[in-house]
Design a protein around this motif. Sequence first.
Motif, PDB file in Angstrom:
ATOM      1  N   ILE A  74      10.940  -3.548   1.165  1.00  0.00           N
ATOM      2  CA  ILE A  74      12.069  -3.325   0.265  1.00  0.00           C
ATOM      3  C   ILE A  74      11.710  -3.741  -1.157  1.00  0.00           C
ATOM      4  CG2 ILE A  74      14.444  -3.996  -0.272  1.00  0.00           C
ATOM      5  CD1 ILE A  74      14.158  -2.054   2.096  1.00  0.00           C
ATOM      6  N   TYR A  75      10.977  -4.840  -1.315  1.00  0.00           N
ATOM      7  CA  TYR A  75      10.545  -5.257  -2.652  1.00  0.00           C
ATOM      8  C   TYR A  75       9.688  -4.171  -3.292  1.00  0.00           C
ATOM      9  CZ  TYR A  75      11.914  -9.935  -1.016  1.00  0.00           C
ATOM     10  OH  TYR A  75      12.605 -11.008  -0.507  1.00  0.00           O
ATOM     11  N   THR A  76       8.785  -3.600  -2.510  1.00  0.00           N
ATOM     12  CA  THR A  76       7.917  -2.539  -3.014  1.00  0.00           C
ATOM     13  C   THR A  76       8.737  -1.321  -3.420  1.00  0.00           C
ATOM     14  OG1 THR A  76       6.058  -3.251  -1.631  1.00  0.00           O
ATOM     15  CG2 THR A  76       6.020  -0.979  -2.420  1.00  0.00           C
TER      16      THR A  76
ATOM     17  N   ASN B 230       0.131   4.039  -2.643  1.00  0.00           N
ATOM     18  CA  ASN B 230      -1.271   4.424  -2.805  1.00  0.00           C
ATOM     19  C   ASN B 230      -1.511   5.693  -1.988  1.00  0.00           C
ATOM     20  OD1 ASN B 230      -4.021   4.744  -2.922  1.00  0.00           O
ATOM     21  ND2 ASN B 230      -4.531   2.754  -2.023  1.00  0.00           N
ATOM     22  N   GLU B 231      -1.592   6.826  -2.642  1.00  0.00           N
ATOM     23  CA  GLU B 231      -1.661   8.107  -1.936  1.00  0.00           C
ATOM     24  C   GLU B 231      -3.009   8.359  -1.277  1.00  0.00           C
ATOM     25  OE1 GLU B 231      -0.116  11.491  -3.977  1.00  0.00           O
ATOM     26  OE2 GLU B 231       1.429  10.326  -5.003  1.00  0.00           O
ATOM     27  N   THR B 232      -3.977   7.484  -1.520  1.00  0.00           N
ATOM     28  CA  THR B 232      -5.280   7.621  -0.864  1.00  0.00           C
ATOM     29  C   THR B 232      -5.562   6.444   0.063  1.00  0.00           C
ATOM     30  OG1 THR B 232      -6.423   6.559  -2.729  1.00  0.00           O
ATOM     31  CG2 THR B 232      -6.226   8.964  -2.786  1.00  0.00           C
ATOM     32  N   GLY B 233      -4.525   5.693   0.390  1.00  0.00           N
ATOM     33  CA  GLY B 233      -4.700   4.503   1.223  1.00  0.00           C
ATOM     34  C   GLY B 233      -4.215   4.727   2.650  1.00  0.00           C
ATOM     35  N   ALA B 234      -3.648   3.676   3.228  1.00  0.00           N
ATOM     36  CA  ALA B 234      -3.231   3.701   4.633  1.00  0.00           C
ATOM     37  C   ALA B 234      -2.108   4.698   4.897  1.00  0.00           C
ATOM     38  CB  ALA B 234      -2.789   2.300   5.060  1.00  0.00           C
ATOM     39  N   TYR B 235      -1.376   5.082   3.841  1.00  0.00           N
ATOM     40  CA  TYR B 235      -0.237   5.986   4.035  1.00  0.00           C
ATOM     41  C   TYR B 235      -0.487   7.376   3.471  1.00  0.00           C
ATOM     42  CZ  TYR B 235       2.182   1.704   5.337  1.00  0.00           C
ATOM     43  OH  TYR B 235       2.549   0.534   5.955  1.00  0.00           O
ATOM     44  N   THR B 236      -1.748   7.755   3.366  1.00  0.00           N
ATOM     45  CA  THR B 236      -2.097   9.089   2.867  1.00  0.00           C
ATOM     46  C   THR B 236      -1.400  10.190   3.652  1.00  0.00           C
ATOM     47  OG1 THR B 236      -4.272   8.343   2.103  1.00  0.00           O
ATOM     48  CG2 THR B 236      -4.005  10.699   2.502  1.00  0.00           C
ATOM     49  N   ALA B 237      -1.460  10.105   4.975  1.00  0.00           N
ATOM     50  CA  ALA B 237      -0.873  11.152   5.820  1.00  0.00           C
ATOM     51  C   ALA B 237       0.646  11.224   5.646  1.00  0.00           C
ATOM     52  CB  ALA B 237      -1.229  10.910   7.282  1.00  0.00           C
TER      53      ALA B 237
ATOM     54  N   SER C 259       0.800  -1.229   0.000  1.00  0.00           N
ATOM     55  CA  SER C 259       0.000   0.000   0.000  1.00  0.00           C
ATOM     56  C   SER C 259       0.833   1.278   0.000  1.00  0.00           C
ATOM     57  CB  SER C 259      -0.918   0.020   1.237  1.00  0.00           C
ATOM     58  OG  SER C 259      -1.744  -1.119   1.287  1.00  0.00           O
ATOM     59  N   TRP C 260       2.159   1.167   0.006  1.00  0.00           N
ATOM     60  CA  TRP C 260       2.993   2.335   0.233  1.00  0.00           C
ATOM     61  C   TRP C 260       2.778   3.456  -0.779  1.00  0.00           C
ATOM     62  CZ3 TRP C 260       5.443   3.826   4.392  1.00  0.00           C
ATOM     63  CH2 TRP C 260       5.799   2.867   5.360  1.00  0.00           C
TER      64      TRP C 260
END
Length: 273
Positions: free
Chosen positions: A121-123, A48-55, A45-46
């Motif tokens: 790291i893969y992501t 995805n700017e509207t997902g779990a890491y938006t903030a 999810s890293w």
Amino acid sequence: MSILYRHFIRLIPQFRSITLLSRQLYIKSSVDPGEINRFRQLSSSWWNETGAYTALHSLNQLRIPFIREQLVQSSSKIKDILKPLKDLQLLDIGCGGGILTEPLARLGASILGIDAVSENIYTAEYHADPSLKENLNYKHVTLEELCENVEQIEKYDAVIASEVIEHINDVDTFIANISKLLKPKGLCFITTLNQTMASYFLGIIAAEYILRMVPPGTHTWNKFVRPSDLITLFEKNDFNVVLNNGMFYNPIINRWSWSESQAINYALCAAKN
């Protein structure tokens, strides 16, 4: 009963050995296995700017200029306006999918992103811009393991641990290891959460269980570190704190700003003596 008792007595030395080993592992690494499993589930999810890491994506608007400006002010190497971090060696601890590491590489820094979660790291490597291959690298390794490599000692002009220390076990050892990797006068950048009632209700209850900005269980309030305590740990490890600012996040407009209050989030920059 006597037979069971004799078997139990024989097992006591083994139990002691296991306990001693677990203590040694705990002391050796600041990594929390529970945190590893939690972030492993979010590894895809890293970006995805509207997902779990938006903030965290939004936080780049604040933390990238924060890092850049402090390095520009402290370094005599800055010559390129478009790539002001050129020729600087940076380390990003707990880099996740590289959402901070990659933009810093675009500013010219030679940067290594490390993370204890292999999937992160893969992501990061999958997303990495091929044009940055000369100065952007990732490695699945813990901070403690990196310190065991003599080539890494006093290698870096700056070490970054953004939104990391609230997830680790031993902050004192963590900072001591950062010191080993920094050059003299090198800078350490931290962003994290304060340990206050405000951070508990807004950073955990509201963010995780009401607004669902991040998955429930992402943070543990007991791991949050007060600015005064963090400054004490830096000074203990022969650092001088040069900047200590509060940060505020508005989830309605998804924007961070500097704040006089450190009640919830704060950023700190410390220089190694």
